[in-house]
Design a protein around this motif. Structure first.
Motif, mmCIF file in Angstrom:
data_model
loop_
_atom_site.group_PDB
_atom_site.id
_atom_site.type_symbol
_atom_site.label_atom_id
_atom_site.label_comp_id
_atom_site.label_asym_id
_atom_site.label_seq_id
_atom_site.Cartn_x
_atom_site.Cartn_y
_atom_site.Cartn_z
ATOM 1 N N ARG A 198 27.961 -18.470 35.701
ATOM 2 C CA ARG A 198 29.206 -18.939 35.091
ATOM 3 C C ARG A 198 29.160 -20.435 34.839
ATOM 4 N NH1 ARG A 198 31.388 -14.785 38.541
ATOM 5 N NH2 ARG A 198 31.671 -16.223 40.271
ATOM 6 N N ALA A 199 28.322 -21.149 35.628
ATOM 7 C CA ALA A 199 28.189 -22.601 35.437
ATOM 8 C C ALA A 199 27.071 -22.921 34.439
ATOM 9 C CB ALA A 199 27.910 -23.273 36.780
ATOM 10 N N GLY A 200 26.508 -21.885 33.803
ATOM 11 C CA GLY A 200 25.539 -22.127 32.734
ATOM 12 C C GLY A 200 24.089 -21.927 33.117
ATOM 13 N N ALA A 201 23.808 -21.351 34.285
ATOM 14 C CA ALA A 201 22.416 -21.210 34.739
ATOM 15 C C ALA A 201 21.675 -20.105 33.981
ATOM 16 C CB ALA A 201 22.388 -20.886 36.231
ATOM 17 N N ALA A 202 20.360 -20.298 33.863
ATOM 18 C CA ALA A 202 19.491 -19.277 33.266
ATOM 19 C C ALA A 202 18.919 -18.385 34.364
ATOM 20 C CB ALA A 202 18.355 -19.950 32.509
ATOM 21 N N LEU A 203 18.549 -17.162 33.983
ATOM 22 C CA LEU A 203 17.953 -16.203 34.930
ATOM 23 C C LEU A 203 16.505 -15.925 34.549
ATOM 24 C CD1 LEU A 203 20.822 -13.538 35.135
ATOM 25 C CD2 LEU A 203 20.519 -15.617 36.494
ATOM 26 N N GLU A 204 15.720 -15.585 35.576
ATOM 27 C CA GLU A 204 14.309 -15.219 35.339
ATOM 28 C C GLU A 204 13.918 -14.047 36.231
ATOM 29 O OE1 GLU A 204 12.146 -18.781 36.224
ATOM 30 O OE2 GLU A 204 12.424 -19.613 34.214
ATOM 31 N N LEU A 205 12.910 -13.294 35.810
ATOM 32 C CA LEU A 205 12.268 -12.234 36.614
ATOM 33 C C LEU A 205 13.220 -11.127 37.062
ATOM 34 C CD1 LEU A 205 10.062 -14.362 39.081
ATOM 35 C CD2 LEU A 205 9.216 -12.948 37.198
ATOM 36 N N MET A 206 14.289 -10.909 36.300
ATOM 37 C CA MET A 206 15.339 -10.023 36.813
ATOM 38 C C MET A 206 14.917 -8.556 36.952
ATOM 39 S SD MET A 206 17.868 -11.855 37.692
ATOM 40 C CE MET A 206 19.408 -10.945 37.727
#
Ligand SMILES: Cc1cc2nc3c(=O)[nH]c(=O)nc-3n(C[C@H](O)[C@H](O)[C@H](O)COP(=O)(O)OP(=O)(O)OC[C@H]3O[C@@H](n4cnc5c(N)ncnc54)[C@H](O)[C@@H]3O)c2cc1C
Length: 392
Positions: free
Chosen positions: A131-139
């Protein structure tokens, strides 16, 4: 022997402490690691708030850029704002207990209850940072480990060792093997899914063994039959064990194809005699034989399955945590899609995407980096360098 007797004696005579808890004062393994951290907090007067749930991050705009300034939490049921002058380190585990996220990101079928992890790891830290704008990886990755369910327990039990021991096989619903049973747990679960894609019957799979295996070796929480015979297995543990007087009856009981199982067992018994598993190479490398039985020849991971009664244990495609999470940099700062760090926000452990990528070099690949990046992030905060990226 003397050491063991001293330890037992010390435990039993520590009456004052035993009245408070069944847990020994003498901490070992992971308990000692956490005990050391807790001790450090106590000596430094750092408060520990229990029953306090992270709900969201507090974010403020500073000169056009967002900065994390604290967290919104629920403590003993009441909402509290916690201000963070320097920054926030998210360490709320992965999302393995969040069924919706499992459906969204992980291979199917996937169930939150198959996990061996704390039941509150529902990805709250990941969501708050998103919600604060973070990116995700390896989900789409987990720290996979086959698990078994013990009724009444909130976490499933990981099956690390017994698969390598001689005289057991793991089969799918067709009664066919699909993997070297002794494979590392991180490789075992992907193999379940690969076979499931082809056959539709490997999740769950079945660990099958006979009376000789049962007498000699442990299986999950059940001790070897020589110590814990079937009639003395405590009720919740006994539930995991299906038992029958013939392989055919066992197959029908578990819902495995009887002809397929008979064929597989006969083939595996041939491998036990020759010492060579021609199908999956069980026991042909030092990793496998580490958990094998050196008394068994010619292959410490292979023995015939032939003595009644026969047993089957359901194996789920479990995990010891999820691997995907917030994108972070070498300073544990949380990153946006464009690679820029979010000021004041750090993530460690399974809340962050693993620095190991899709690989699993070995035990310690989770806690080692979690501790290391925890130190790096705390160092940055203590030095007032949050968000600056300069960590010595
Ligand atoms: C059986 C087993 C054996 C393992 N063996 C090894 C090993 O040998 N070596 C190794 O490196 N790793 C091992 N692991 C993996 C390792 O334990 C985990 O990867 C590691 O503990 C993850 O650390 P973490 O801090 O990210 O999450 P966790 O240790 O899971 O802690 C997360 C905590 O956050 C809390 N939490 C969640 N949401 C919130 C919220 N909203 N607010 C407040 N708190 C929240 C949870 O209750 C939990 O206490 C093993 C795991 C299992 C289950």
């Amino acid at each position: 022997m003397g050491v063991a007797a001293r330890q037992f004696g010390r435990y039993w005579l520590d009456l004052g402490w035993r009245r408070r808890t069944a847990r020994d004062r003498r901490l070992t393994l992971g308990n000692s690691l956490v005990g050391g951290l807790r001790h450090a907090m106590m000596t430094r007067g750092i408060p520990l708030w229990l029953d306090t749930v992270l709900e969201d991050l507090l974010v403020e705009e500073h000169g056009g850029a967002a900065r994390v300034t604290g967290v919104l939490a629920r403590r003993h049921g009441a909402q509290v704002h916690i201000e963070a002058r320097r920054g926030v380190i998210l360490a709320a585990g992965g999302f393995e207990r969040n069924q919706a996220m499992r459906e969204q990101y992980l291979p199917h079928p996937s169930r939150a209850e198959w996990s061996a992890t704390p039941p509150h790891n529902t990805g709250d830290g990941i969501h708050a940072a998103q919600r604060a704008g973070a990116a995700l990886e390896l989900m789409s990755h987990v720290w996979g480990a086959p698990t078994v369910k013990v009724s009444g327990e909130e976490k499933q039990r990981a099956i690390f060792v017994e698969r390598a021991l001689p005289g057991c096989i793991v089969v799918n619903g067709q009664g066919r093997r699909f993997v070297n049973e002794a494979a590392p747990y991180s490789e075992f679960v992907p193999a379940m899914y690969r076979d499931h894609e082809q056959t539709g019957c490997s999740v769950p799979a079945w660990l099958v063994f006979d009376a000789t295996f049962r007498r000699k070796y442990p299986c999950g929480p059940i001790l070897p039959g020589s110590i814990m015979p079937d009639r003395r297995i405590p009720a919740p543990f006994a539930d995991i064990l299906l038992r029958a007087d013939s392989l055919d009856a066992l197959a029908r009981f578990a819902g495995i194809d009887p002809a397929g199982l008979a064929h597989t067992v006969s083939r595996m018994n041939g491998f036990a005699a020759s010492g060579v598993d021609e199908d999956f190479g069980k026991g042909d490398n030092v990793f496998d034989t580490y958990y094998g039985d050196t008394q068994v020849r010619p292959n410490p991971c292979l023995a015939p399955i032939g003595r009644a009664p026969f047993y089957a244990v359901r194996i789920d495609a479990g995990d010891i945590g999820t691997k995907g999470g917030l994108a972070t940099d070498a300073s544990a700062r949380v990153l946006r899609e464009d690679g820029s760090p979010i000021d004041g926000l750090f993530a460690i452990g399974n809340t962050s995407a693993s620095m190991m990528g899709a690989s699993y070099p070995g035990a310690g690949s989770t806690i080692g980096p979690a501790m290391t990046f925890g130190l790096i992030a705390a160092d940055a905060l203590a030095g007032g360098e949050a968000g600056q990226g300069q960590v010595d």
